[in-house]
Design a protein around this motif. Structure first.
Motif, mmCIF file in Angstrom:
data_model
loop_
_atom_site.group_PDB
_atom_site.id
_atom_site.type_symbol
_atom_site.label_atom_id
_atom_site.label_comp_id
_atom_site.label_asym_id
_atom_site.label_seq_id
_atom_site.Cartn_x
_atom_site.Cartn_y
_atom_site.Cartn_z
ATOM 1 N N ARG A 179 0.866 -1.178 0.000
ATOM 2 C CA ARG A 179 0.000 0.000 0.000
ATOM 3 C C ARG A 179 0.900 1.225 0.000
ATOM 4 N NH1 ARG A 179 -3.178 2.816 4.562
ATOM 5 N NH2 ARG A 179 -4.619 4.076 3.358
ATOM 6 N N ILE A 180 0.766 2.061 -1.001
ATOM 7 C CA ILE A 180 1.561 3.283 -1.124
ATOM 8 C C ILE A 180 0.634 4.473 -0.964
ATOM 9 C CG2 ILE A 180 3.046 4.678 -2.620
ATOM 10 C CD1 ILE A 180 3.857 2.046 -4.001
ATOM 11 N N VAL A 181 0.918 5.313 -0.002
ATOM 12 C CA VAL A 181 0.119 6.506 0.247
ATOM 13 C C VAL A 181 0.956 7.706 -0.155
ATOM 14 C CG1 VAL A 181 -1.078 7.881 1.977
ATOM 15 C CG2 VAL A 181 -1.095 5.372 2.130
ATOM 16 N N VAL A 182 0.419 8.500 -1.072
ATOM 17 C CA VAL A 182 1.112 9.700 -1.540
ATOM 18 C C VAL A 182 0.344 10.911 -1.038
ATOM 19 C CG1 VAL A 182 1.911 10.985 -3.543
ATOM 20 C CG2 VAL A 182 1.925 8.482 -3.583
ATOM 21 N N GLY A 183 1.007 11.798 -0.349
ATOM 22 C CA GLY A 183 0.371 13.004 0.165
ATOM 23 C C GLY A 183 1.190 14.216 -0.208
ATOM 24 N N PRO A 184 0.698 15.383 0.149
ATOM 25 C CA PRO A 184 1.456 16.593 -0.174
ATOM 26 C C PRO A 184 2.787 16.612 0.569
ATOM 27 C CG PRO A 184 -0.383 17.114 1.263
ATOM 28 C CD PRO A 184 -0.519 15.659 0.882
ATOM 29 N N THR A 185 3.790 17.051 -0.123
ATOM 30 C CA THR A 185 5.109 17.196 0.481
ATOM 31 C C THR A 185 5.190 18.574 1.101
ATOM 32 O OG1 THR A 185 6.047 15.791 -1.221
ATOM 33 C CG2 THR A 185 7.586 17.151 0.020
ATOM 34 N N PRO A 186 5.507 18.664 2.387
ATOM 35 C CA PRO A 186 5.590 19.987 2.998
ATOM 36 C C PRO A 186 6.653 20.842 2.307
ATOM 37 C CG PRO A 186 5.794 18.243 4.655
ATOM 38 C CD PRO A 186 5.824 17.600 3.308
ATOM 39 N N THR A 187 6.310 22.090 2.105
ATOM 40 C CA THR A 187 7.255 23.027 1.518
ATOM 41 C C THR A 187 8.255 23.450 2.583
ATOM 42 O OG1 THR A 187 5.521 23.863 0.080
ATOM 43 C CG2 THR A 187 7.460 25.254 0.347
ATOM 44 N N PRO A 188 9.565 23.303 2.307
ATOM 45 C CA PRO A 188 10.513 23.813 3.302
ATOM 46 C C PRO A 188 10.338 25.321 3.447
ATOM 47 C CG PRO A 188 11.652 22.808 1.411
ATOM 48 C CD PRO A 188 10.189 22.754 1.146
ATOM 49 N N VAL A 189 10.309 25.797 4.663
ATOM 50 C CA VAL A 189 10.095 27.223 4.917
ATOM 51 C C VAL A 189 11.450 27.922 4.972
ATOM 52 C CG1 VAL A 189 9.121 28.901 6.505
ATOM 53 C CG2 VAL A 189 7.980 26.717 6.166
ATOM 54 N N PRO A 190 11.666 28.877 4.060
ATOM 55 C CA PRO A 190 12.943 29.604 4.079
ATOM 56 C C PRO A 190 12.969 30.602 5.241
ATOM 57 C CG PRO A 190 11.472 30.566 2.453
ATOM 58 C CD PRO A 190 10.763 29.360 3.016
ATOM 59 N N ALA A 191 14.147 31.106 5.522
ATOM 60 C CA ALA A 191 14.262 32.181 6.515
ATOM 61 C C ALA A 191 13.525 33.395 5.945
ATOM 62 C CB ALA A 191 15.720 32.517 6.758
ATOM 63 N N ILE A 192 12.623 33.945 6.710
ATOM 64 C CA ILE A 192 11.794 35.063 6.244
ATOM 65 C C ILE A 192 12.396 36.363 6.753
ATOM 66 C CG2 ILE A 192 9.488 36.084 6.249
ATOM 67 C CD1 ILE A 192 9.577 33.355 4.833
ATOM 68 N N THR A 193 12.784 37.231 5.832
ATOM 69 C CA THR A 193 13.302 38.553 6.189
ATOM 70 C C THR A 193 12.400 39.668 5.671
ATOM 71 O OG1 THR A 193 14.678 38.628 4.203
ATOM 72 C CG2 THR A 193 15.697 37.751 6.214
ATOM 73 N N GLY A 194 11.515 39.339 4.738
ATOM 74 C CA GLY A 194 10.580 40.316 4.176
ATOM 75 C C GLY A 194 9.159 39.932 4.554
ATOM 76 N N TRP A 195 8.336 39.733 3.559
ATOM 77 C CA TRP A 195 6.949 39.305 3.744
ATOM 78 C C TRP A 195 6.891 37.788 3.674
ATOM 79 C CZ3 TRP A 195 2.791 42.526 4.605
ATOM 80 C CH2 TRP A 195 3.029 43.899 4.431
#
Length: 184
Positions: free
Chosen positions: A18-34
């Motif tokens: 059984r293979i479950v494919v889900g959304p891959t979390p987006t790596p969050v960059p260091a936020i310096t602006g918006w």
């Protein structure tokens, strides 16, 4: 790769996986602006498909998608940022095609959550000196997509605010903004 794959000593037996494919979390960059959180729907629901550091809320995507993984139509974005202001009265502007909402320190100051064609909305608020949190929410319904947020201290133009454009349609950002004593 040409090799037998299965269970048992000669790999001839069957097995199930059984293979479950889900959304891959987006790596969050260091936020310096918006902090820009991009959603693949108009309602800002679910997990964002992209989180990134945006230098400004000033985009004109035309009919293109804002980024890979974000649709060209039917998307939404939430930007947040805390900035330092000098005390005074400020006029906040939001220009968008389509819906836009703006919060200042948790108070909704612009609420234009509807389809529109490059309309500009304003709100004035007095601010104390110090840090203030802004949040901008935007959705794109279809066609061209653009959004821009900016502000100015209301006392900067005590007579006439002159905005000078490099075109006859008054499109885009003004090339020059100044206080004019008269319209003459």
């Amino acid at each position: 790769g040409g090799s037998r794959f299965g269970s048992g000593s000669n790999a001839a037996g069957s097995f199930w996986v059984r293979i479950v494919v889900g959304p891959t979390p987006t790596p969050v960059p260091a936020i310096t602006g918006w902090r820009g959180e991009y959603y693949a729907n108009r309602q800002l629901t679910g997990d964002p498909v992209l989180t990134r550091d945006d230098a400004a809320v000033s985009f004109d995507w035309g009919t293109r998608a804002p980024a890979s993984g974000v649709p060209a139509d039917g998307f939404s974005v939430r930007w947040t940022r805390t900035l330092s202001f000098e005390g005074g009265t400020y006029r906040f502007y939001a220009r968008s095609d389509d819906g836009v909402r703006v919060w200042l320190d948790g108070e909704r100051i612009i609420d234009e959550w509807h389809d529109a064609t490059s309309a500009t909305y304003t709100a004035e608020r007095p601010l104390s000196t110090g840090a203030h949190t802004l949040r901008v929410e935007y959705y794109e319904s279809g066609g061209t997509a653009n959004v821009r947020l900016w502000w100015e201290q209301a006392g900067d133009f005590p007579q006439w605010r002159g905005e000078y454009f490099g075109n006859v349609t008054l499109a885009g950002a003004p090339a020059l903004v100044r206080n004019d004593a008269t319209v003459d």
